[in-house]
Design a protein around this motif. Structure first.
Motif, mmCIF file in Angstrom:
data_model
loop_
_atom_site.group_PDB
_atom_site.id
_atom_site.type_symbol
_atom_site.label_atom_id
_atom_site.label_comp_id
_atom_site.label_asym_id
_atom_site.label_seq_id
_atom_site.Cartn_x
_atom_site.Cartn_y
_atom_site.Cartn_z
ATOM 1 N N SER A 182 0.804 -1.220 0.000
ATOM 2 C CA SER A 182 0.000 0.000 0.000
ATOM 3 C C SER A 182 0.836 1.270 0.000
ATOM 4 C CB SER A 182 -0.928 0.017 1.217
ATOM 5 O OG SER A 182 -0.169 -0.076 2.419
ATOM 6 N N ALA A 183 2.153 1.142 0.130
ATOM 7 C CA ALA A 183 3.028 2.321 0.151
ATOM 8 C C ALA A 183 4.475 1.877 -0.064
ATOM 9 C CB ALA A 183 2.891 3.059 1.477
ATOM 10 N N ASP A 184 5.357 2.869 -0.225
ATOM 11 C CA ASP A 184 6.806 2.621 -0.340
ATOM 12 C C ASP A 184 7.156 1.704 -1.507
ATOM 13 O OD1 ASP A 184 7.243 4.163 1.971
ATOM 14 O OD2 ASP A 184 6.858 2.430 3.243
ATOM 15 N N TRP A 185 6.441 1.882 -2.631
ATOM 16 C CA TRP A 185 6.734 1.086 -3.817
ATOM 17 C C TRP A 185 8.077 1.512 -4.408
ATOM 18 C CZ3 TRP A 185 2.397 4.281 -3.341
ATOM 19 C CH2 TRP A 185 1.220 3.647 -2.935
ATOM 20 N N GLU A 186 8.751 0.583 -5.090
ATOM 21 C CA GLU A 186 10.027 0.875 -5.734
ATOM 22 C C GLU A 186 10.020 0.368 -7.172
ATOM 23 O OE1 GLU A 186 13.222 -0.737 -3.435
ATOM 24 O OE2 GLU A 186 12.790 0.509 -1.672
ATOM 25 N N MET A 187 10.794 1.055 -8.003
ATOM 26 C CA MET A 187 10.922 0.704 -9.416
ATOM 27 C C MET A 187 12.408 0.735 -9.760
ATOM 28 S SD MET A 187 9.303 2.808 -12.634
ATOM 29 C CE MET A 187 10.078 4.368 -12.207
ATOM 30 N N VAL A 188 12.904 -0.301 -10.412
ATOM 31 C CA VAL A 188 14.322 -0.373 -10.780
ATOM 32 C C VAL A 188 14.457 -0.045 -12.259
ATOM 33 C CG1 VAL A 188 16.379 -1.817 -10.890
ATOM 34 C CG2 VAL A 188 14.740 -2.124 -9.012
ATOM 35 N N LEU A 189 15.318 0.914 -12.554
ATOM 36 C CA LEU A 189 15.483 1.355 -13.937
ATOM 37 C C LEU A 189 16.928 1.752 -14.200
ATOM 38 C CD1 LEU A 189 14.006 4.972 -14.331
ATOM 39 C CD2 LEU A 189 14.367 3.893 -12.133
ATOM 40 N N PRO A 190 17.396 1.577 -15.443
ATOM 41 C CA PRO A 190 18.752 1.993 -15.786
ATOM 42 C C PRO A 190 18.869 3.508 -15.864
ATOM 43 C CG PRO A 190 17.624 1.149 -17.718
ATOM 44 C CD PRO A 190 16.710 0.908 -16.557
ATOM 45 N N ALA A 191 20.078 4.016 -15.721
ATOM 46 C CA ALA A 191 20.315 5.462 -15.735
ATOM 47 C C ALA A 191 19.909 6.096 -17.054
ATOM 48 C CB ALA A 191 21.786 5.744 -15.440
ATOM 49 N N SER A 192 19.846 5.317 -18.124
ATOM 50 C CA SER A 192 19.502 5.842 -19.446
ATOM 51 C C SER A 192 18.000 5.956 -19.667
ATOM 52 C CB SER A 192 20.095 4.939 -20.529
ATOM 53 O OG SER A 192 19.650 3.596 -20.349
ATOM 54 N N ALA A 193 17.177 5.446 -18.740
ATOM 55 C CA ALA A 193 15.722 5.472 -18.915
ATOM 56 C C ALA A 193 15.215 6.907 -18.976
ATOM 57 C CB ALA A 193 15.040 4.717 -17.788
ATOM 58 N N HIS A 194 14.126 7.116 -19.668
ATOM 59 C CA HIS A 194 13.596 8.462 -19.894
ATOM 60 C C HIS A 194 13.176 9.122 -18.575
ATOM 61 C CE1 HIS A 194 11.041 11.685 -21.479
ATOM 62 N NE2 HIS A 194 11.704 11.525 -22.604
ATOM 63 N N PRO A 195 13.380 10.435 -18.446
ATOM 64 C CA PRO A 195 12.967 11.147 -17.225
ATOM 65 C C PRO A 195 11.478 11.036 -16.907
ATOM 66 C CG PRO A 195 14.457 12.518 -18.505
ATOM 67 C CD PRO A 195 14.139 11.326 -19.356
ATOM 68 N N ALA A 196 10.655 10.652 -17.890
ATOM 69 C CA ALA A 196 9.230 10.483 -17.611
ATOM 70 C C ALA A 196 8.998 9.451 -16.515
ATOM 71 C CB ALA A 196 8.484 10.074 -18.886
ATOM 72 N N PHE A 197 9.896 8.469 -16.368
ATOM 73 C CA PHE A 197 9.751 7.499 -15.287
ATOM 74 C C PHE A 197 9.957 8.177 -13.935
ATOM 75 C CE2 PHE A 197 10.726 4.681 -18.872
ATOM 76 C CZ PHE A 197 9.737 3.724 -18.702
ATOM 77 N N HIS A 198 10.903 9.108 -13.870
ATOM 78 C CA HIS A 198 11.136 9.835 -12.625
ATOM 79 C C HIS A 198 9.966 10.776 -12.339
ATOM 80 C CE1 HIS A 198 15.335 8.449 -12.238
ATOM 81 N NE2 HIS A 198 15.286 8.426 -13.566
ATOM 82 N N LYS A 199 9.415 11.361 -13.382
ATOM 83 C CA LYS A 199 8.226 12.194 -13.207
ATOM 84 C C LYS A 199 7.080 11.350 -12.652
ATOM 85 C CE LYS A 199 7.104 15.351 -16.308
ATOM 86 N NZ LYS A 199 6.572 16.009 -17.535
ATOM 87 N N ALA A 200 6.910 10.139 -13.187
ATOM 88 C CA ALA A 200 5.864 9.247 -12.695
ATOM 89 C C ALA A 200 6.090 8.893 -11.223
ATOM 90 C CB ALA A 200 5.814 7.977 -13.543
ATOM 91 N N CYS A 201 7.335 8.633 -10.865
ATOM 92 C CA CYS A 201 7.647 8.335 -9.469
ATOM 93 C C CYS A 201 7.289 9.516 -8.573
ATOM 94 C CB CYS A 201 9.127 7.987 -9.323
ATOM 95 S SG CYS A 201 9.572 6.366 -9.981
#
Length: 476
Positions: free
Chosen positions: A122-141
Protein backbone atom coordinates in the motif's frame (compact mmCIF):
# COMPACT_ATOMS: atom_id res chain seq x y z
CA UNK A 1 7.59 39.82 -22.64
CA UNK A 2 5.14 42.70 -23.01
CA UNK A 3 2.05 42.81 -20.82
CA UNK A 4 -0.26 41.36 -23.47
CA UNK A 5 -4.04 41.60 -23.14
CA UNK A 6 -6.92 40.27 -25.21
CA UNK A 7 -7.51 43.01 -27.82
CA UNK A 8 -10.64 45.14 -27.51
CA UNK A 9 -11.38 44.55 -31.17
CA UNK A 10 -10.66 41.29 -32.96
CA UNK A 11 -7.96 41.21 -35.63
CA UNK A 12 -8.64 40.93 -39.34
CA UNK A 13 -8.54 37.26 -40.37
CA UNK A 14 -6.06 37.71 -43.23
CA UNK A 15 -3.76 39.87 -41.12
CA UNK A 16 -3.90 37.38 -38.29
CA UNK A 17 -2.97 34.45 -40.51
CA UNK A 18 -0.17 36.49 -42.05
CA UNK A 19 1.18 37.21 -38.58
CA UNK A 20 1.06 33.52 -37.70
CA UNK A 21 3.03 32.70 -40.83
CA UNK A 22 5.61 35.34 -39.98
CA UNK A 23 5.99 33.99 -36.44
CA UNK A 24 6.69 30.50 -37.81
CA UNK A 25 9.77 31.85 -39.56
CA UNK A 26 11.50 31.90 -36.17
CA UNK A 27 11.03 28.15 -35.67
CA UNK A 28 13.36 25.30 -36.62
CA UNK A 29 13.36 24.34 -40.30
CA UNK A 30 12.23 20.72 -39.94
CA UNK A 31 10.70 20.42 -43.41
CA UNK A 32 14.11 20.90 -45.03
CA UNK A 33 15.80 18.35 -42.77
CA UNK A 34 17.66 20.94 -40.69
CA UNK A 35 16.35 19.66 -37.35
CA UNK A 36 17.16 16.37 -35.61
CA UNK A 37 14.39 16.25 -33.02
CA UNK A 38 10.73 17.04 -32.28
CA UNK A 39 9.30 16.55 -35.78
CA UNK A 40 9.13 13.28 -37.76
CA UNK A 41 8.49 14.25 -41.37
CA UNK A 42 7.66 11.45 -43.81
CA UNK A 43 6.73 13.61 -46.80
CA UNK A 44 4.06 16.06 -47.90
CA UNK A 45 1.59 13.33 -48.84
CA UNK A 46 1.62 11.91 -45.31
CA UNK A 47 1.49 15.37 -43.75
CA UNK A 48 -1.47 16.40 -45.91
CA UNK A 49 -3.43 13.27 -45.03
CA UNK A 50 -2.76 13.67 -41.31
CA UNK A 51 -3.91 17.30 -41.40
CA UNK A 52 -7.12 16.44 -43.23
CA UNK A 53 -7.97 13.57 -40.89
CA UNK A 54 -7.22 15.72 -37.84
CA UNK A 55 -9.34 18.60 -39.12
CA UNK A 56 -12.34 16.32 -39.73
CA UNK A 57 -12.37 15.52 -36.01
CA UNK A 58 -11.01 18.85 -34.80
CA UNK A 59 -13.93 19.48 -32.40
CA UNK A 60 -14.60 15.87 -31.43
CA UNK A 61 -13.92 14.80 -27.84
CA UNK A 62 -12.99 11.23 -26.92
CA UNK A 63 -13.95 11.82 -23.28
CA UNK A 64 -17.23 9.99 -23.86
CA UNK A 65 -16.87 7.07 -26.31
CA UNK A 66 -20.63 6.63 -26.50
CA UNK A 67 -21.05 10.17 -27.84
CA UNK A 68 -18.39 9.77 -30.55
CA UNK A 69 -18.76 6.17 -31.64
CA UNK A 70 -16.45 6.66 -34.61
CA UNK A 71 -13.61 7.72 -32.30
CA UNK A 72 -14.24 4.66 -30.13
CA UNK A 73 -13.95 2.46 -33.19
CA UNK A 74 -10.81 4.20 -34.46
CA UNK A 75 -9.06 4.06 -31.09
CA UNK A 76 -9.95 0.39 -30.75
CA UNK A 77 -8.51 -0.33 -34.20
CA UNK A 78 -5.33 1.64 -33.49
CA UNK A 79 -4.83 -0.29 -30.26
CA UNK A 80 -5.49 -3.60 -32.01
CA UNK A 81 -2.99 -2.76 -34.78
CA UNK A 82 -0.40 -1.91 -32.12
CA UNK A 83 -1.16 -5.13 -30.23
CA UNK A 84 -0.49 -7.17 -33.36
CA UNK A 85 2.60 -5.15 -34.26
CA UNK A 86 4.03 -5.89 -30.80
CA UNK A 87 2.99 -9.56 -30.95
CA UNK A 88 0.51 -9.25 -28.11
CA UNK A 89 -2.16 -11.48 -29.60
CA UNK A 90 -5.85 -11.32 -28.77
CA UNK A 91 -5.24 -10.97 -25.03
CA UNK A 92 -3.32 -7.69 -25.28
CA UNK A 93 -5.14 -4.49 -24.39
CA UNK A 94 -4.21 -0.83 -24.44
CA UNK A 95 -5.16 2.83 -24.63
CA UNK A 96 -4.22 5.82 -26.70
CA UNK A 97 -2.59 8.69 -24.79
CA UNK A 98 -1.31 12.17 -25.54
CA UNK A 99 2.32 11.11 -25.82
CA UNK A 100 5.15 9.02 -24.45
CA UNK A 101 5.23 10.75 -21.10
CA UNK A 102 1.56 10.02 -20.44
CA UNK A 103 2.00 6.42 -21.63
CA UNK A 104 4.88 5.96 -19.18
CA UNK A 105 2.93 7.65 -16.39
CA UNK A 106 0.08 5.23 -17.00
CA UNK A 107 2.38 2.21 -16.96
CA UNK A 108 3.87 3.22 -13.60
CA UNK A 109 0.44 4.02 -12.13
CA UNK A 110 -0.77 0.64 -13.35
CA UNK A 111 2.17 -1.10 -11.69
CA UNK A 112 1.35 0.64 -8.42
CA UNK A 113 -2.30 -0.44 -8.54
CA UNK A 114 -1.25 -3.97 -9.55
CA UNK A 115 1.03 -4.13 -6.50
CA UNK A 116 -1.87 -3.05 -4.27
CA UNK A 117 -4.15 -5.64 -5.82
CA UNK A 118 -1.81 -8.62 -5.97
CA UNK A 119 0.89 -8.02 -3.36
CA UNK A 120 -0.89 -5.96 -0.73
CA UNK A 121 1.75 -3.22 -1.00
CA UNK A 122 0.00 0.00 0.00
CA UNK A 123 3.03 2.32 0.15
CA UNK A 124 6.81 2.62 -0.34
CA UNK A 125 6.73 1.09 -3.82
CA UNK A 126 10.03 0.87 -5.73
CA UNK A 127 10.92 0.70 -9.42
CA UNK A 128 14.32 -0.37 -10.78
CA UNK A 129 15.48 1.35 -13.94
CA UNK A 130 18.75 1.99 -15.79
CA UNK A 131 20.31 5.46 -15.73
CA UNK A 132 19.50 5.84 -19.45
CA UNK A 133 15.72 5.47 -18.91
CA UNK A 134 13.60 8.46 -19.89
CA UNK A 135 12.97 11.15 -17.23
CA UNK A 136 9.23 10.48 -17.61
CA UNK A 137 9.75 7.50 -15.29
CA UNK A 138 11.14 9.83 -12.63
CA UNK A 139 8.23 12.19 -13.21
CA UNK A 140 5.86 9.25 -12.69
CA UNK A 141 7.65 8.34 -9.47
CA UNK A 142 7.31 11.92 -8.28
CA UNK A 143 3.59 12.00 -9.07
CA UNK A 144 2.64 8.52 -7.83
CA UNK A 145 4.82 8.11 -4.76
CA UNK A 146 7.10 5.43 -6.19
CA UNK A 147 10.83 5.37 -5.41
CA UNK A 148 13.13 5.27 -8.44
CA UNK A 149 16.08 2.94 -7.89
CA UNK A 150 18.58 3.85 -10.60
CA UNK A 151 21.38 1.50 -11.66
CA UNK A 152 24.26 2.43 -13.97
CA UNK A 153 24.53 1.28 -17.56
CA UNK A 154 27.50 -0.52 -19.06
CA UNK A 155 30.22 0.89 -21.28
CA UNK A 156 27.96 0.08 -24.23
CA UNK A 157 25.25 2.28 -22.63
CA UNK A 158 22.91 -0.69 -22.19
CA UNK A 159 21.22 -1.71 -18.94
CA UNK A 160 23.05 -4.32 -16.86
CA UNK A 161 20.52 -7.03 -15.87
CA UNK A 162 22.65 -8.38 -13.00
CA UNK A 163 22.81 -4.96 -11.35
CA UNK A 164 19.09 -4.47 -11.84
CA UNK A 165 18.37 -7.78 -10.13
CA UNK A 166 20.71 -6.90 -7.28
CA UNK A 167 18.71 -3.70 -6.72
CA UNK A 168 15.40 -5.56 -6.22
CA UNK A 169 13.90 -5.40 -2.74
CA UNK A 170 10.61 -6.66 -1.24
CA UNK A 171 9.16 -3.25 -2.20
CA UNK A 172 10.03 -3.53 -5.90
CA UNK A 173 7.06 -3.64 -8.27
CA UNK A 174 8.48 -2.82 -11.71
CA UNK A 175 11.61 -3.23 -13.86
CA UNK A 176 12.21 -0.93 -16.83
CA UNK A 177 13.96 -1.52 -20.16
CA UNK A 178 14.22 0.72 -23.23
CA UNK A 179 13.91 -0.23 -26.90
CA UNK A 180 15.89 1.79 -27.59
CA UNK A 181 17.03 4.23 -24.91
CA UNK A 182 16.71 7.74 -26.29
CA UNK A 183 20.21 9.13 -25.53
CA UNK A 184 22.32 6.66 -27.52
CA UNK A 185 19.75 4.63 -29.48
CA UNK A 186 20.72 1.24 -28.03
CA UNK A 187 18.27 -1.50 -27.04
CA UNK A 188 18.54 -2.79 -23.50
CA UNK A 189 18.76 -6.59 -22.98
CA UNK A 190 14.98 -6.93 -22.73
CA UNK A 191 14.92 -10.72 -22.65
CA UNK A 192 17.24 -10.86 -19.64
CA UNK A 193 15.47 -8.05 -17.75
CA UNK A 194 11.99 -9.41 -18.46
CA UNK A 195 13.21 -12.87 -17.47
CA UNK A 196 14.26 -11.51 -14.08
CA UNK A 197 10.85 -9.84 -13.68
CA UNK A 198 9.04 -13.05 -14.56
CA UNK A 199 11.15 -15.12 -12.20
CA UNK A 200 10.77 -12.67 -9.33
CA UNK A 201 7.05 -12.09 -9.81
CA UNK A 202 7.37 -8.46 -10.95
CA UNK A 203 6.15 -6.39 -13.86
CA UNK A 204 8.44 -5.30 -16.69
CA UNK A 205 7.75 -2.22 -18.82
CA UNK A 206 9.48 -1.70 -22.16
CA UNK A 207 9.76 1.94 -23.17
CA UNK A 208 9.53 1.78 -26.96
CA UNK A 209 8.26 5.34 -27.29
CA UNK A 210 10.84 6.23 -29.93
CA UNK A 211 11.38 2.75 -31.33
CA UNK A 212 7.98 1.08 -31.25
CA UNK A 213 6.95 2.21 -34.72
CA UNK A 214 10.42 1.70 -36.20
CA UNK A 215 12.00 -1.50 -34.85
CA UNK A 216 9.34 -3.96 -36.13
CA UNK A 217 9.61 -2.45 -39.61
CA UNK A 218 13.41 -2.58 -39.54
CA UNK A 219 13.13 -6.27 -38.68
CA UNK A 220 10.85 -6.73 -41.70
CA UNK A 221 13.42 -4.87 -43.79
CA UNK A 222 16.06 -7.46 -42.86
CA UNK A 223 17.84 -5.77 -39.95
CA UNK A 224 18.84 -7.82 -36.92
CA UNK A 225 16.60 -6.43 -34.18
CA UNK A 226 16.63 -8.19 -30.78
CA UNK A 227 13.28 -9.22 -29.31
CA UNK A 228 11.72 -6.48 -27.19
CA UNK A 229 7.93 -6.93 -27.36
CA UNK A 230 5.24 -9.25 -25.99
CA UNK A 231 6.96 -12.19 -27.66
CA UNK A 232 9.36 -11.95 -24.71
CA UNK A 233 8.08 -13.76 -21.62
CA UNK A 234 7.87 -11.34 -18.72
CA UNK A 235 7.18 -8.15 -20.69
CA UNK A 236 3.96 -6.85 -19.15
CA UNK A 237 3.57 -3.44 -20.80
CA UNK A 238 4.94 -1.39 -23.70
CA UNK A 239 4.75 2.32 -24.55
CA UNK A 240 5.10 3.49 -28.15
CA UNK A 241 4.54 6.88 -29.78
CA UNK A 242 2.60 6.97 -33.04
CA UNK A 243 3.48 10.64 -33.45
CA UNK A 244 7.17 9.76 -33.78
CA UNK A 245 8.06 7.14 -36.41
CA UNK A 246 4.36 6.39 -36.91
CA UNK A 247 4.20 9.91 -38.46
CA UNK A 248 0.85 10.76 -36.82
CA UNK A 249 -0.15 14.21 -35.59
CA UNK A 250 1.23 15.27 -32.21
CA UNK A 251 -0.73 13.89 -29.29
CA UNK A 252 -0.80 10.20 -30.27
CA UNK A 253 0.85 7.40 -28.31
CA UNK A 254 -0.22 3.96 -27.10
CA UNK A 255 0.37 2.14 -23.84
CA UNK A 256 -0.16 -1.61 -24.21
CA UNK A 257 -0.66 -4.36 -21.61
CA UNK A 258 -0.37 -8.11 -21.84
CA UNK A 259 -3.95 -8.64 -20.61
CA UNK A 260 -7.21 -7.02 -19.54
CA UNK A 261 -6.56 -7.21 -15.80
CA UNK A 262 -3.47 -5.02 -16.10
CA UNK A 263 -5.21 -2.41 -18.22
CA UNK A 264 -8.03 -2.19 -15.67
CA UNK A 265 -5.41 -1.19 -13.09
CA UNK A 266 -4.75 1.84 -15.29
CA UNK A 267 -8.32 3.18 -15.09
CA UNK A 268 -9.53 5.82 -12.67
CA UNK A 269 -13.13 5.76 -11.44
CA UNK A 270 -15.01 8.10 -9.09
CA UNK A 271 -18.63 7.24 -8.27
CA UNK A 272 -19.64 9.82 -5.62
CA UNK A 273 -19.96 12.96 -7.76
CA UNK A 274 -23.25 14.81 -8.24
CA UNK A 275 -22.38 15.21 -11.90
CA UNK A 276 -22.60 11.47 -12.45
CA UNK A 277 -20.25 8.50 -12.40
CA UNK A 278 -16.81 9.47 -13.69
CA UNK A 279 -14.54 6.97 -15.36
CA UNK A 280 -11.33 7.81 -17.20
CA UNK A 281 -8.92 5.37 -18.91
CA UNK A 282 -5.90 7.72 -18.94
CA UNK A 283 -4.58 10.87 -17.24
CA UNK A 284 -6.60 13.32 -19.27
CA UNK A 285 -10.35 13.80 -19.31
CA UNK A 286 -10.95 15.56 -22.60
CA UNK A 287 -8.99 13.85 -25.36
CA UNK A 288 -8.68 15.52 -28.78
CA UNK A 289 -10.51 13.49 -31.41
CA UNK A 290 -8.24 14.81 -34.12
CA UNK A 291 -5.20 13.01 -32.72
CA UNK A 292 -7.04 9.68 -32.71
CA UNK A 293 -8.42 10.15 -36.23
CA UNK A 294 -5.02 11.20 -37.60
CA UNK A 295 -3.31 8.18 -36.04
CA UNK A 296 -5.92 5.81 -37.46
CA UNK A 297 -5.66 7.45 -40.89
CA UNK A 298 -1.86 7.35 -41.16
CA UNK A 299 -1.59 3.72 -40.02
CA UNK A 300 -4.06 2.69 -42.69
CA UNK A 301 -2.52 4.96 -45.32
CA UNK A 302 1.07 3.85 -44.82
CA UNK A 303 0.44 0.16 -44.30
CA UNK A 304 3.22 -2.30 -43.51
CA UNK A 305 4.79 -1.82 -46.94
CA UNK A 306 4.97 1.95 -46.55
CA UNK A 307 6.38 1.79 -43.03
CA UNK A 308 9.03 -0.75 -44.00
CA UNK A 309 10.12 1.49 -46.89
CA UNK A 310 10.38 4.57 -44.64
CA UNK A 311 12.23 2.59 -41.98
CA UNK A 312 14.73 1.29 -44.52
CA UNK A 313 15.27 4.81 -45.89
CA UNK A 314 15.77 6.28 -42.41
CA UNK A 315 18.25 3.57 -41.42
CA UNK A 316 20.22 3.81 -44.66
CA UNK A 317 20.40 7.59 -44.23
CA UNK A 318 21.59 7.22 -40.64
CA UNK A 319 24.30 4.77 -41.73
CA UNK A 320 25.50 7.18 -44.44
CA UNK A 321 25.78 9.95 -41.86
CA UNK A 322 27.57 7.70 -39.36
CA UNK A 323 30.02 6.55 -42.04
CA UNK A 324 30.74 10.19 -42.83
CA UNK A 325 31.26 10.95 -39.14
CA UNK A 326 33.73 8.06 -38.91
CA UNK A 327 35.89 9.92 -41.44
CA UNK A 328 36.12 12.98 -39.14
CA UNK A 329 38.83 12.01 -36.61
CA UNK A 330 37.72 14.47 -33.93
CA UNK A 331 34.20 12.99 -33.72
CA UNK A 332 32.70 9.66 -32.69
CA UNK A 333 29.30 8.02 -32.31
CA UNK A 334 28.65 6.70 -28.81
CA UNK A 335 27.99 2.97 -28.51
CA UNK A 336 26.51 0.87 -31.30
CA UNK A 337 23.03 2.24 -32.01
CA UNK A 338 20.36 -0.28 -33.00
CA UNK A 339 18.31 2.14 -35.07
CA UNK A 340 18.41 5.54 -36.73
CA UNK A 341 19.10 7.68 -33.67
CA UNK A 342 22.56 8.24 -32.25
CA UNK A 343 24.70 10.51 -30.06
CA UNK A 344 27.70 12.40 -31.43
CA UNK A 345 30.62 13.08 -29.09
CA UNK A 346 34.31 13.94 -29.07
CA UNK A 347 37.36 13.08 -26.99
CA UNK A 348 39.32 16.13 -28.10
CA UNK A 349 36.78 18.94 -28.58
CA UNK A 350 34.00 20.56 -26.62
CA UNK A 351 31.11 18.94 -28.48
CA UNK A 352 28.82 21.74 -27.34
CA UNK A 353 31.03 24.17 -29.26
CA UNK A 354 30.57 21.99 -32.33
CA UNK A 355 26.82 22.12 -31.71
CA UNK A 356 26.93 25.90 -31.46
CA UNK A 357 28.77 26.18 -34.76
CA UNK A 358 26.23 23.87 -36.41
CA UNK A 359 23.46 26.02 -34.96
CA UNK A 360 24.95 29.12 -36.53
CA UNK A 361 24.83 27.25 -39.87
CA UNK A 362 21.09 26.60 -39.44
CA UNK A 363 21.10 23.08 -37.93
CA UNK A 364 19.30 22.08 -34.73
CA UNK A 365 20.59 19.18 -32.59
CA UNK A 366 19.80 18.62 -28.92
CA UNK A 367 22.54 18.69 -26.27
CA UNK A 368 23.05 15.72 -23.94
CA UNK A 369 25.24 15.04 -20.93
CA UNK A 370 27.07 12.24 -19.10
CA UNK A 371 28.87 12.10 -21.46
CA UNK A 372 28.49 15.39 -23.36
CA UNK A 373 27.05 14.76 -26.81
CA UNK A 374 24.73 15.97 -29.56
CA UNK A 375 21.60 13.94 -30.31
CA UNK A 376 20.54 13.04 -33.86
CA UNK A 377 17.15 11.56 -34.76
CA UNK A 378 17.21 10.59 -38.43
CA UNK A 379 14.00 10.54 -40.49
CA UNK A 380 13.24 10.26 -44.21
CA UNK A 381 13.54 14.07 -44.43
CA UNK A 382 17.31 13.83 -43.85
CA UNK A 383 18.07 11.82 -46.98
CA UNK A 384 18.43 15.03 -48.99
CA UNK A 385 20.83 16.77 -46.56
CA UNK A 386 23.45 14.10 -45.82
CA UNK A 387 26.24 15.73 -47.82
CA UNK A 388 25.41 19.23 -46.56
CA UNK A 389 25.38 18.01 -42.96
CA UNK A 390 28.73 16.22 -43.24
CA UNK A 391 30.36 19.20 -44.92
CA UNK A 392 29.05 21.53 -42.23
CA UNK A 393 30.13 19.11 -39.50
CA UNK A 394 33.68 19.23 -40.85
CA UNK A 395 33.53 23.03 -40.90
CA UNK A 396 32.06 23.14 -37.39
CA UNK A 397 34.88 20.97 -36.09
CA UNK A 398 37.50 23.28 -37.59
CA UNK A 399 35.81 26.33 -36.08
CA UNK A 400 35.48 24.65 -32.69
CA UNK A 401 39.24 23.97 -32.73
CA UNK A 402 40.09 27.65 -33.10
CA UNK A 403 40.63 29.73 -29.97
CA UNK A 404 38.54 32.90 -29.77
CA UNK A 405 37.05 35.30 -27.23
CA UNK A 406 33.95 33.16 -26.72
CA UNK A 407 36.04 30.14 -25.72
CA UNK A 408 38.33 32.32 -23.58
CA UNK A 409 35.31 33.74 -21.75
CA UNK A 410 33.86 30.28 -21.19
CA UNK A 411 37.19 28.99 -19.83
CA UNK A 412 37.38 31.90 -17.40
CA UNK A 413 33.79 31.28 -16.29
CA UNK A 414 34.41 27.60 -15.58
CA UNK A 415 37.69 28.26 -13.76
CA UNK A 416 36.01 30.92 -11.63
CA UNK A 417 33.11 28.58 -10.92
CA UNK A 418 35.44 25.82 -9.76
CA UNK A 419 37.20 28.25 -7.43
CA UNK A 420 33.97 29.64 -6.00
CA UNK A 421 32.61 26.15 -5.30
CA UNK A 422 35.59 25.53 -3.03
CA UNK A 423 35.26 28.67 -0.92
CA UNK A 424 31.60 29.74 -0.90
CA UNK A 425 28.91 28.23 1.36
CA UNK A 426 26.27 26.18 -0.45
CA UNK A 427 23.50 28.73 0.11
CA UNK A 428 25.60 31.57 -1.29
CA UNK A 429 26.68 29.45 -4.24
CA UNK A 430 23.04 28.62 -4.97
CA UNK A 431 22.05 32.29 -5.04
CA UNK A 432 24.99 33.03 -7.34
CA UNK A 433 23.94 30.24 -9.72
CA UNK A 434 20.38 31.52 -9.87
CA UNK A 435 21.62 35.02 -10.61
CA UNK A 436 23.79 33.64 -13.41
CA UNK A 437 20.83 31.70 -14.80
CA UNK A 438 18.63 34.80 -14.88
CA UNK A 439 21.24 36.68 -16.88
CA UNK A 440 22.13 33.86 -19.27
CA UNK A 441 21.24 34.00 -22.95
CA UNK A 442 18.47 31.39 -22.74
CA UNK A 443 17.43 30.41 -26.23
CA UNK A 444 20.38 32.26 -27.74
CA UNK A 445 22.67 31.13 -30.53
CA UNK A 446 25.41 29.77 -28.29
CA UNK A 447 24.82 27.36 -25.42
CA UNK A 448 28.24 25.75 -24.90
CA UNK A 449 29.04 27.98 -21.91
CA UNK A 450 25.70 27.21 -20.25
CA UNK A 451 26.06 23.46 -20.73
CA UNK A 452 29.66 23.61 -19.57
CA UNK A 453 28.59 25.34 -16.38
CA UNK A 454 25.81 22.82 -15.78
CA UNK A 455 28.22 19.97 -16.40
CA UNK A 456 30.60 21.40 -13.81
CA UNK A 457 27.72 21.62 -11.32
CA UNK A 458 26.48 18.06 -11.98
CA UNK A 459 25.58 16.47 -8.65
CA UNK A 460 25.34 19.86 -6.93
CA UNK A 461 22.07 20.25 -5.07
CA UNK A 462 21.68 23.77 -6.40
CA UNK A 463 21.61 22.66 -10.06
CA UNK A 464 17.92 21.75 -9.91
CA UNK A 465 17.04 25.25 -8.71
CA UNK A 466 19.20 26.71 -11.46
CA UNK A 467 17.36 24.72 -14.13
CA UNK A 468 14.05 25.91 -12.71
CA UNK A 469 15.25 29.49 -13.12
CA UNK A 470 16.19 28.74 -16.73
CA UNK A 471 12.72 27.31 -17.35
CA UNK A 472 11.08 30.28 -15.68
CA UNK A 473 13.04 32.62 -17.92
CA UNK A 474 12.36 30.58 -21.05
CA UNK A 475 8.61 30.26 -20.52
CA UNK A 476 6.16 33.21 -20.65
Amino acid sequence: MENKRIPDQGMDRAALLEQLQAMKSEDINWRQGRSFSYVYFAGDDVLSLVKEAYNQYFSANALNPSAFKSLRRMEAEVVRMAANLFQGGQQARGSMTSGGTESILMAVKTAREWAKRTKGLSADWEMVLPASAHPAFHKACHYFGVKAVVVPVGEDFRAIPEQMEAAITPRTILLVASAPSYPQGVIDPVEAIAGIADRRGLLCHVDACVGGFMLPFLRSAGYDIPAFDFSVKGVSSISADIHKYGYAAKGASVVMYRDTALRMDQFYVYTDWSGGIYGSPTMTGTRPGGAIAAAWAVLNYMGMEGYVAKARLSMETAMRIRQGIAAIPELKVLGRPDMCIFALSSDVLDIYEVGDELGLMGWSADRQQMPPSLHFTITPAHEMVVDDLLNDLKAAVQKAKKWDLNKFGKAVQLKTLKGLKKILPGSTMGKLQQTAARHSDVGGKRSAAMYGMMGELQGDGNLEDMVKVFLDKLLP
